[in-house]
Design an enzyme around this catalytic site. Sequence first.
Site: not given
Length: 296
Positions: A67, A72, A79, A90, A149, A151, A153
């Site tokens: 990933k 993010d 967030k 991230d 959020d 995201e 996956r």
Amino acid sequence: FAKLAQKEARGTGISVKVLSVAEMQKRGMNLILGVGAGSSRKPRMVHLSYKPTGVAKNKKPIVLVGKGVTFDSGGLSLKPAASMVNMKMDMGGAATAFATMLTLAKRKVKTEVHAILGLAENMPSSTAIRPDDVLTSAAGITVEVNNTDAEGRLVLADCLHYATALKPSRIIDLATLTGACVVALGNSTVGTFSSNDALANDILESVKQVGEDFWRMPITPSMREQLRSDVADMKNTGERWGGAITAALFLKEFVGDIPWAHLDIAGPASANYDNGFITKGGTGIGVATLVKMIAG
């Protein structure tokens, strides 16, 4: 990130293919494209291939999937400000996968290994995906987005499907995926999920030998019900409780019968201070374990 991968891979024996937005559109990779839709910096998928000479033709490769969300914000499911700090990290899963590839190549390991890096920036804007949107993945599975959020996956799902086409013996994904895993295991332990006991045992045995900290987590089949959607094949999040497990169950839908492991590195991917071989900032957690497992 894609340009850096191309630069660092030169002369190592690793070949690099960068999939543009246009090529990802042709492949139906609407999940990763959706994550990056709100940013002016468009997504990329990077395919790193290490194919040393002398490997038997019938030997299946190992594929790492990382990933790589370069920042993010949470997207429209924004967030809180304090939770946005350090979200440049991230992309830790993609960084670990990339560093592992470089290390394997420098050691001239006699195993074919690929790494698929899903790179996107998750930002809010008028072009961003929204809660309630339904996206069709490259695998043809439709996903109702109930939280932008969640995201990582989505990014991994299209990457995992791409990885299955390589017909690997094993797929291992790495991601700073869930705060739930940090709640469960703290900041120093990697959550280890696997549908295959032999693969999980190989990972955990390698962990013991290199001194990293992993813990195997359950993949509870009954919790798959939380991902049921009224308008799509599945939702991208379940209930709050056991969130790391439902995230793993989501990813499992995209690997078929291939032995697969998911490493949630949300806690230990970065550190606030030096501690032994762990350095402040990005830690590179998982590189030592994966190199040990693959190279011996």
